[in-house]
Design a protein around this motif. Structure first.
Motif, short mmCIF file in Angstrom:
data_model
loop_
_atom_site.label_atom_id
_atom_site.label_comp_id
_atom_site.label_asym_id
_atom_site.label_seq_id
_atom_site.Cartn_x
_atom_site.Cartn_y
_atom_site.Cartn_z
N LEU A 30 6.69 16.91 -1.39
CA LEU A 30 6.46 15.62 -2.04
C LEU A 30 7.86 15.03 -2.22
O LEU A 30 7.79 13.59 -2.26
N GLY A 41 6.84 7.18 -13.82
CA GLY A 41 5.77 6.97 -12.53
C GLY A 41 4.54 5.95 -13.27
O GLY A 41 4.33 5.04 -12.35
N VAL A 49 3.83 6.00 -5.79
CA VAL A 49 3.57 6.24 -7.13
C VAL A 49 2.73 7.59 -7.32
O VAL A 49 2.91 8.44 -7.92
N ALA A 50 1.86 7.71 -6.27
CA ALA A 50 1.02 8.92 -6.38
C ALA A 50 2.00 10.29 -5.92
O ALA A 50 1.72 11.28 -6.78
N SER A 51 2.82 10.04 -5.03
CA SER A 51 3.65 11.26 -4.72
C SER A 51 4.66 11.57 -6.05
O SER A 51 4.88 12.84 -6.32
N LEU A 108 3.76 2.33 -11.61
CA LEU A 108 2.51 1.98 -11.29
C LEU A 108 2.14 0.48 -12.15
O LEU A 108 1.42 -0.20 -11.30
N MET A 115 3.99 11.09 -9.11
CA MET A 115 3.04 11.74 -10.23
C MET A 115 2.71 13.16 -10.03
O MET A 115 3.03 14.05 -10.89
N VAL A 116 2.29 13.34 -8.78
CA VAL A 116 2.04 14.87 -8.36
C VAL A 116 3.24 15.51 -8.49
O VAL A 116 3.12 16.69 -9.02
N LEU A 121 1.86 2.23 -3.34
CA LEU A 121 0.87 3.03 -4.23
C LEU A 121 0.96 4.33 -3.69
O LEU A 121 0.92 5.36 -4.72
N PHE A 122 1.12 4.75 -2.59
CA PHE A 122 1.49 6.20 -1.97
C PHE A 122 2.66 6.99 -2.51
O PHE A 122 2.77 7.90 -3.15
N TYR A 133 0.76 -1.25 -0.10
CA TYR A 133 0.06 0.02 -0.01
C TYR A 133 0.91 1.27 -0.02
O TYR A 133 0.52 2.34 -0.67
#
Length: 405
Positions: free
Chosen positions: A303, A372, A285-287, A376, A289-290, A282-283, A279
């Motif tokens: 970030l 990224g 990956v999100a960081s 993912l 991308m942002v 996943l966090f 999990y």
């Protein structure tokens, strides 16, 4: 003092010093390339990084067997000697790529000893998890300090960075004499083990927990390596940060996040629940991308810190999981060699993808987004594997089944 220099703490300190020098010499190389006035220094650094990582790929079939046959402390000693020789070669004005590749040979020898010795100094999964957290935490702190020191030392002159780097390697080298030298398996034959390397790779990938760990850690280091190269080009473009010392400080923020992760990992991903690391992938990956869309300094800092924090909580448990499975299946040293092999194939692939995108004149932001997305895809694949490793009973059963094969 005796407690401070216990065998485990000595390994942690030795690793800290070696990792500090490893990251100092990266920015030393970056500074040298920039001062040489090459047309595209970012691409040149990318090629040098690939040369460094190729040592892991080509030497993997024998270094694992070497680490299992020899005392792990002697393996650490040899690895530091080779790294020191690689840096000393810079004093003779040899090409940075050649010198850095030699440092890579030292690193590939050193790595199986570094992780393999942890299974000798611990007796339970919880102890091994905490030992990994110590090693990873100290390593990332060394990355942070080495990155910042390298940026400052390499900003104006090569010689201070070369001398500092060489001196730290030598101190780390002498620290290995304090670590107990436990005899390895003298029956191991290098030729035979090299021929069995692909069998070892297959054996680990057939084990659900080992496969989960190998793919997870490989995707993490792929992302980390590409981001380190990409940030050198991204920081001037998005934030106007061009000086090597300032760039090293920004990259070091990610390392601060991983330092914090070493303390938080046992709480968020305890022994027996190592699959929860997914999990945090996943966090991460999100960081990533942002981060590619931000042009604000404070938000970039936040970030980068989160990328390090989530990445650390993702990778530390996976290392523990692999070491547990691998020690019983093929031996601790050979397990780390297989891990290095798979991780660095993925990392070189990621760097080649980034290099290709750069040569196609894709923007740096677009390249980061592309990496990224690659990360993912790996994380989504891991999602399909969760059911096979979730729960301690299922994990033990998978290991028992693999041994019977």
């Amino acid at each position: 003092m005796k407690r401070l220099l216990s065998p485990l703490n000595t390994v942690v300190l030795t690793q800290f010093l070696s990792a500090f020098a490893d990251n100092l010499n990266f920015f030393l190389i970056v500074g040298m390339v920039k001062r040489q006035g090459v047309d595209n220094p970012d691409i040149a650094v990318n090629y040098i990084q690939i040369a460094f990582l190729c040592a892991y790929v080509f030497l993997a079939p024998i270094v694992g067997a070497f680490a299992d046959k020899k005392a792990k402390s002697h393996v650490l000693l040899l690895g530091n000697i080779l790294k020191a020789i690689g840096i000393a070669m810079l004093l003779f004005h040899l090409p940075p790529a050649l010198c850095y590749m030699f440092v890579g040979i030292g690193a590939v020898v050193y790595s199986p000893g570094k992780y393999g010795i942890l299974t000798e100094l611990t007796s339970t999964e919880d102890e091994l998890l905490r030992a990994n957290a110590k090693v990873e935490g100290s390593t990332i702190l060394a990355i942070l300090l080495g990155t910042v020191a390298g940026g400052f030392l390499a900003e104006n002159s090569d010689m201070p960075a070369i001398i500092t780097c060489l001196g730290v390697y030598l101190v780390s080298l002498f620290m290995t004499f304090i670590i107990p030298a436990r005899a390895g398996d003298k029956t191991i034959k290098y030729g035979q083990e090299a021929m069995q390397f692909l069998r070892d790779v297959s054996l680990l990938f057939r084990n659900p927990r080992a496969r989960f760990s190998l793919i997870g850690t490989g995707s993490f280091w792929l992302t980390a390596a590409v981001l380190r190269i990409a940030l050198i080009a991204w920081l001037p473009l998005n934030l106007g940060i061009e000086d090597t010392d300032q760039q090293s400080m920004m990259i070091g923020i990610t390392a601060i996040g991983v330092v914090f992760s070493a303390f938080l990992t046992p709480r968020f991903v305890p022994a027996g629940k190592l699959h929860r690391a997914f999990y945090f992938g996943l966090f991460m990956v999100a960081s990533v991308m942002v981060a590619s869309f931000t042009y604000v300094l404070w938000l970039t800092i936040v970030l980068l810190f989160l990328i390090g924090l989530f990445g650390g909580i993702f990778v530390i448990p996976l290392n523990t999981m692999l070491q547990e499975e691998g020690k019983s299946l093929i031996g601790s040293g050979k397990t780390i060699a297989v891990q290095n092999f798979s991780e660095n194939i993925l990392t070189v692939t990621g760097l080649c993808i980034y290099l290709t995108l750069s040569q196609m004149h894709v923007s740096v932001n677009g390249s980061v987004i592309g990496i990224g997305l690659v990360l993912l895809l790996f994380i989504l694949f891991l999602a399909t594997q969760l059911s096979s490793i979730r729960g301690r009973g299922g994990e033990s059963a998978s290991l028992q089944e693999q041994r019977q094969q």
